[in-house]
Design a protein around this motif. Structure first.
Motif, short mmCIF file in Angstrom:
data_model
loop_
_atom_site.label_atom_id
_atom_site.label_comp_id
_atom_site.label_asym_id
_atom_site.label_seq_id
_atom_site.Cartn_x
_atom_site.Cartn_y
_atom_site.Cartn_z
N ASP A 138 0.72 -1.13 -0.07
CA ASP A 138 0.01 0.12 -0.12
C ASP A 138 0.86 1.14 0.09
OD1 ASP A 138 -2.54 -0.90 -0.42
OD2 ASP A 138 -3.01 -0.99 1.88
N GLY A 139 2.22 1.19 0.56
CA GLY A 139 3.25 2.28 0.19
C GLY A 139 3.36 2.66 -1.31
N LEU A 140 3.07 1.92 -2.21
CA LEU A 140 3.40 2.21 -3.58
C LEU A 140 2.88 3.04 -4.35
CD1 LEU A 140 4.48 -1.44 -4.66
CD2 LEU A 140 5.99 0.20 -3.63
N LYS B 147 -1.10 -7.01 3.15
CA LYS B 147 -1.91 -5.74 3.14
C LYS B 147 -2.88 -6.22 4.26
CE LYS B 147 -5.78 -3.60 0.69
NZ LYS B 147 -5.43 -2.57 1.71
N ILE B 148 -3.27 -4.95 5.13
CA ILE B 148 -4.11 -5.04 6.12
C ILE B 148 -5.59 -4.84 5.43
CG2 ILE B 148 -4.77 -4.33 8.27
CD1 ILE B 148 -1.83 -5.42 8.08
N LEU B 149 -6.42 -6.04 5.56
CA LEU B 149 -7.80 -5.52 5.21
C LEU B 149 -8.71 -5.50 6.29
CD1 LEU B 149 -7.99 -9.08 2.94
CD2 LEU B 149 -7.71 -6.44 2.07
N ALA B 150 -9.41 -4.26 6.22
CA ALA B 150 -10.67 -3.98 7.11
C ALA B 150 -11.52 -5.04 7.13
CB ALA B 150 -11.21 -2.69 6.89
N PRO B 151 -12.44 -5.39 8.13
CA PRO B 151 -13.45 -6.65 8.08
C PRO B 151 -14.21 -6.21 7.03
CG PRO B 151 -13.12 -5.75 10.47
CD PRO B 151 -12.20 -4.76 9.66
N GLY B 152 -14.30 -7.35 6.17
CA GLY B 152 -15.36 -7.56 4.92
C GLY B 152 -14.62 -6.90 3.83
N GLU B 153 -13.28 -6.33 3.86
CA GLU B 153 -12.76 -5.95 2.79
C GLU B 153 -12.17 -7.10 1.90
OE1 GLU B 153 -9.09 -2.73 1.49
OE2 GLU B 153 -9.57 -3.31 3.64
N THR B 154 -11.93 -7.04 0.71
CA THR B 154 -11.05 -8.06 -0.20
C THR B 154 -10.01 -7.13 -0.87
OG1 THR B 154 -12.60 -8.04 -1.92
CG2 THR B 154 -12.90 -9.62 -0.19
N PRO B 155 -8.98 -7.79 -1.35
CA PRO B 155 -7.96 -6.95 -2.15
C PRO B 155 -8.51 -6.88 -3.62
CG PRO B 155 -7.07 -9.20 -1.31
CD PRO B 155 -8.51 -9.30 -1.00
N PRO B 156 -8.36 -5.76 -4.02
CA PRO B 156 -8.67 -5.27 -5.35
C PRO B 156 -8.77 -6.55 -6.42
CG PRO B 156 -7.38 -3.55 -4.64
CD PRO B 156 -7.38 -4.70 -3.74
N THR C 11 -3.46 -11.85 0.22
CA THR C 11 -2.76 -11.08 1.08
C THR C 11 -2.34 -12.11 2.06
OG1 THR C 11 -4.47 -11.07 3.05
CG2 THR C 11 -4.64 -9.57 1.19
N THR C 12 -1.24 -11.68 3.09
CA THR C 12 -0.62 -12.49 3.84
C THR C 12 -1.37 -13.06 5.21
OG1 THR C 12 0.38 -10.54 4.89
CG2 THR C 12 1.81 -11.76 3.42
N GLY C 13 -2.52 -12.77 4.99
CA GLY C 13 -3.42 -13.31 6.13
C GLY C 13 -3.91 -12.88 7.44
N TYR C 14 -3.64 -11.42 7.38
CA TYR C 14 -4.25 -11.11 8.92
C TYR C 14 -5.71 -11.17 9.07
CZ TYR C 14 0.55 -9.32 9.74
OH TYR C 14 1.74 -9.20 9.78
N GLN D 192 -3.34 8.53 -1.17
CA GLN D 192 -3.47 7.26 -0.86
C GLN D 192 -2.34 6.54 -0.55
OE1 GLN D 192 -5.99 5.60 -4.16
NE2 GLN D 192 -5.28 7.32 -5.32
N GLN D 193 -1.25 7.28 -0.88
CA GLN D 193 0.18 6.68 -0.43
C GLN D 193 0.10 6.76 1.31
OE1 GLN D 193 2.98 8.17 -3.22
NE2 GLN D 193 3.84 6.30 -3.31
N THR D 194 0.06 8.01 1.64
CA THR D 194 -0.07 8.44 2.95
C THR D 194 -1.14 7.97 3.94
OG1 THR D 194 1.13 10.36 2.10
CG2 THR D 194 0.48 10.34 4.40
N SER D 195 -2.23 7.59 3.28
CA SER D 195 -3.28 7.00 4.10
C SER D 195 -3.10 5.69 4.98
CB SER D 195 -4.77 6.90 3.29
OG SER D 195 -4.50 5.77 2.55
N GLY D 196 -2.28 4.98 4.24
CA GLY D 196 -1.94 3.63 4.88
C GLY D 196 -0.77 3.64 6.03
N ALA D 197 0.16 4.92 5.76
CA ALA D 197 1.15 5.29 6.94
C ALA D 197 0.21 5.73 8.12
CB ALA D 197 2.11 5.95 6.31
N VAL D 198 -0.59 6.49 7.65
CA VAL D 198 -1.49 7.17 8.97
C VAL D 198 -2.27 5.98 9.62
CG1 VAL D 198 -3.42 8.54 9.53
CG2 VAL D 198 -1.80 9.20 7.82
#
Length: 795
Positions: free
Chosen positions: A243-245, A267-276, A284-287, A430-436
């Motif tokens: 997500d930093g890219l 990639k951290i997924l919010a509940p109910g979210e899937t990768p694009p 993802t790596t499974g969190y 978008q790049q910065t939102s993940g860091a926040v």
């Protein structure tokens, strides 16, 4: 796209080299592992304990054994039929020691004229590049600047060296004047929070972001890795911090074009979210799986008493409000340079303000506030414009409602982004939102809203007490249908606490009132002065018991600094840190208090073991590609890094494996051999048996809520059964007549964990297994349909 049966994560570093990994290959093969999954193996910063601070993408780490060691490891794995998955870091490189990074060194030496300048995201338009490296005793680094020298054609500051641009130094020149001739400026380390002109990884100024969106930069940074892949020496890639890219989807499509193996993304997924859906990856790596599986063993009825405890101690229980506040703080302080760079792209706002006679500084501040507020309100790590416009719209709406005074600025940002969703403004937001989110939620809110810390995990949902079986089955079926090659995990190098600590803490949710009473008593006797840390400390002590004072001290100091309430990494409070540092010894040396803690742990220890075995078997057999973090095949009560990078005793694990191979059925006890037994049987099954399909199996009977079960395999011929909420189960009288229906008609099944054959009962037209028989002596069962004696014996 190749898929592996399972992976086993090895954290390489000074204490575990390629040669050490090769020595473990036979053990891992016998354990049933499908592939070895290693941390980054390219040249990293000197003394790196983890490898994520790459300094040269063209070289293999010499500390790990160099190219010769890597090739020997690959050869050993291939001879055993094991795959290799490599962790790669496309987002950033380490620049903390400039001389160690040849690209960064050249950029500092030649400035924007360096052929490597395009590799880093640097704002050269504002003048020389500030480097926040000087010590600062309150003088803004003035003393350090006064001590500059020139040694061996380098600018030297204490033990740090920096290159000189050609023609900028002659013998006898004043070092201070030489410094002013460079393409960089050495400034106080404190200025990293305010005066930084290169994009970095989160708030770490020693990690500079890399522009892999540039095709030439992509080629240069991936040439070594893709060369191995072309020779068939790499089966999978784990992509760090995608997500930093600048353009995650574009990057992954370019990577897929060059690599045909298995790809998963951190990639951290919010509940109910899937990768694009457009990403050409396994998942993802499974969190998300960690949250779903772990939640099965948490009693939702504990939410009220644990909330009341938090309220009584002064710990905030509104996790959503804490997250929002922490995210804004992260954007406005830790990531202020990134916010300023984004706000600067709205320069027309400031120009309009000046033209109208408004105060320019106030207008700029308003724009920065609007950016920070927007970054704090994303419902997920980042939106993917123009593909996921709804996430963007929700973030803007939330920001408007939170700050009506900033609606004008927010509307301007929204209009600009929608007009050019692929432009620089949209990309940087978008790049910065993940860091926040990462700095605000994972690294701050998780240490402040400590009502129940087993929920405060990477990718967790602190506001959701548990996962019901129906919700779990829905998520598992969705993964099987849409992302069957996604990784699943329970512990990683980034988790806040290990799977077994969380499993024991889950048992507390079955006796929340007793735990709350104990914490109130313990706090009155030996509490910490900061409420959130106090509640976290008692939970940690119970979850990781027995733990040394030294380990607990290191953990609590890190937790206190991450919370940023009474102390922090940037502004430490020596008095408070002394209180925190002395607390573990005070508690452990108080014999009556330590005995009380031990007694409570004694009440839940067996339930914690049951939960640990249950969640492990579910993870290893459910849809996805399961990963086992190093050492967790035995009980592992590790905390956040660096605690979870401690050496693993593989000699003991190998001896236990040898006993299991001889047919030993271990007891459920403190030795933990039973967990290794469960891991081995599940991994061997996965490696030799296609685990396709998914069918939930609904238990029936008086204790139906205490079991979760499902069937896998082409003929649904493998069944997983696990116990939930074991303390309540025992209090209610055990399984009694509870049973689980088995797929297919009559026939024999074998439990791979006990070796027993099972002849299911025929009831009301269904074949069913009585849980009182199946879940004895273990709280879990792994059943396979018998086809003939030879097949059953082979298994």
């Amino acid at each position: 796209m190749g898929t592996l049966a399972s992976t086993y994560r090895l954290q390489l570093g000074p204490g575990r080299t390629f040669a050490d990994a090769a020595d473990l290959a036979d053990y891992l093969h016998r354990l049933g592992v499908g592939a070895v999954y290693v941390s980054p193996i390219l040249a990293a910063a000197p003394g790196s304990p983890h490898g994520y601070d790459v300094v040269d993408p063209a070289r293999v780490s010499a500390e790990l054994g160099g190219e010769e060691g890597r090739a020997a490891l690959v050869d050993r794995l291939r001879r055993l039929g094991l795959g290799l998955v490599v962790d790669i870091v496309p987002n950033h490189m380490s620049v903390a020691v400039p001389a160690a990074n040849p690209w960064w060194w050249d950029v500092l030496r030649l400035g924007p004229g360096s052929p490597y300048a395009r590799c880093f995201d640097i704002d050269w338009a504002s003048g020389p590049l500030p480097l926040p490296v000087l010590p600062d005793d309150g003088d803004d680094g003035a003393a350090a600047l006064g001590g500059l020298t020139v040694v061996d054609d380098c600018l030297s500051c204490a033990d740090q060296r920096f290159p000189l641009a050609p023609g900028t130094f002659a013998p006898g020149d004043d070092p201070g004047e030489v410094h002013l001739r460079q393409h960089y400026r050495l400034v106080s380390w404190r200025r990293a929070a305010t005066d930084l002109r290169y994009r970095r990884f989160f708030d770490i100024s020693g990690l500079a972001a890399v522009r892999v969106e540039d095709p030439d930069v992509f080629t240069a940074t991936h040439a070594r890795i893709l060369g191995w892949a072309e020779r068939g020496e790499v089966d999978g890639l784990r992509v760090d911090h995608v997500d930093g890219l600048s353009d995650p989807g574009g990057y992954l499509r370019r990577l897929r074009d060059a690599f045909g193996g298995w790809i998963v993304v951190e990639k951290i997924l919010a509940p109910g979210e899937t990768p694009p859906a457009s990403w050409p990856v396994g998942g993802t790596t499974g969190y998300d799986a960690l949250r779903e599986v772990g939640g099965l063993f948490i009693d939702p009825a504990a939410e009220r008493p644990l909330t009341e405890l938090a309220d009584a101690l002064g710990v905030p229980a509104d996790t959503g409000a804490v997250e929002a506040r922490c995210r804004y703080e992260a954007a406005a302080t830790l990531l202020q340079p990134e916010v300023r760079r984004i706000a600067a792209l709205l320069g027309d706002t400031a120009e309009a303000a000046r033209g109208a006679g408004d105060d320019h500084a106030a207008t700029v501040a308003s724009a920065e506030e609007a950016v920070a507020e927007l970054l704090a309100r994303f419902p997920c790590y980042r939106s993917y414009l123009p593909e996921r416009e709804a996430d963007w719209a929700l973030a803007v709406d939330r920001a408007r409602r939170a700050r009506p005074d900033l609606v004008g600025e927010l509307d301007r940002i929204d209009a600009r982004v929608r007009a050019d969703p692929r432009g620089e403004l949209a990309r940087r937001i978008q790049q910065t939102s993940g860091a926040v989110v990462a700095k605000g939620t994972e690294d701050t809110a998780c240490y402040r809203a400590t009502r129940f810390i087993a929920l405060n995990e990477v990718g967790g949902a602190p506001d959701r007490f548990g996962t019901g079986p129906a919700e779990f089955h829905t998520a598992a079926a969705r993964r099987e249908a849409s992302w069957p090659s996604a990784m699943t995990t329970l512990s990683t190098h980034d988790t806040k606490r290990s799977e077994d600590v969380r499993a024991r803490l889950a048992a507390l949710t079955e006796i929340p009132e007793d735990f709350a009473a104990a914490v109130r008593d313990w706090t009155a006797r030996c509490g910490l002065g900061e409420p959130s840390l106090n509640l976290l400390a008692w939970q940690t002590l119970v979850g990781a018991w027995p733990i040394s004072a030294a380990r607990l001290r290191c953990y609590l100091l890190k937790a206190a600094r991450e919370a940023k309430l009474r102390t922090s990494w940037l502004h430490p409070d020596p008095a408070f840190e002394a209180e925190v540092g002395s607390w573990p010894e005070r508690v452990l040396s108080d014999a009556p208090l330590a005995a009380d803690v031990a007694a409570l742990v004694g009440r839940i220890r067996a339930a914690g073991w049951s939960n640990a075995l249950g969640q492990k078997l579910v993870q290893l057999t459910a849809p996805g590609v399961p990963d086992v973090y190093q050492g967790t095949e035995l009980w592992d009560l590790s905390l956040v890094d660096p605690d979870n990078r401690r050496p693993v005793d593989f000699a003991t694990r190998t001896m236990i494996l040898e006993r299991l191979e001889s047919g030993w059925l271990p007891p459920v006890d403190a030795a933990g051999a039973v967990k290794l037994h469960v891991v081995r049987q599940a991994l061997l099954l996965r490696r030799g048996h296609p685990m396709r399909g998914y069918r939930p199996l609904g238990p029936t009977g008086p204790a139906a809520d205490h079991a979760v079960a499902f069937a896998r395999g082409p003929g649904l011929d493998a069944v997983t059964i696990a116990t939930r909420l074991p303390l309540r189960l025992a209090a209610a009288g055990g399984w009694r007549t509870t049973s689980v229906p088995l797929p297919g008609g009559p026939g024999l099944w074998r439990d791979l964990l006990t070796g027993r054959d099972l002849a299911p009962e025929r009831t009301d037209g269904f074949t069913a297994a009585r849980l009182a028989d199946v879940l004895d002596p273990y709280p879990v069962a792994l059943l396979v349909r018998r086809t003939d004696d030879a097949e059953a014996d082979r298994r």
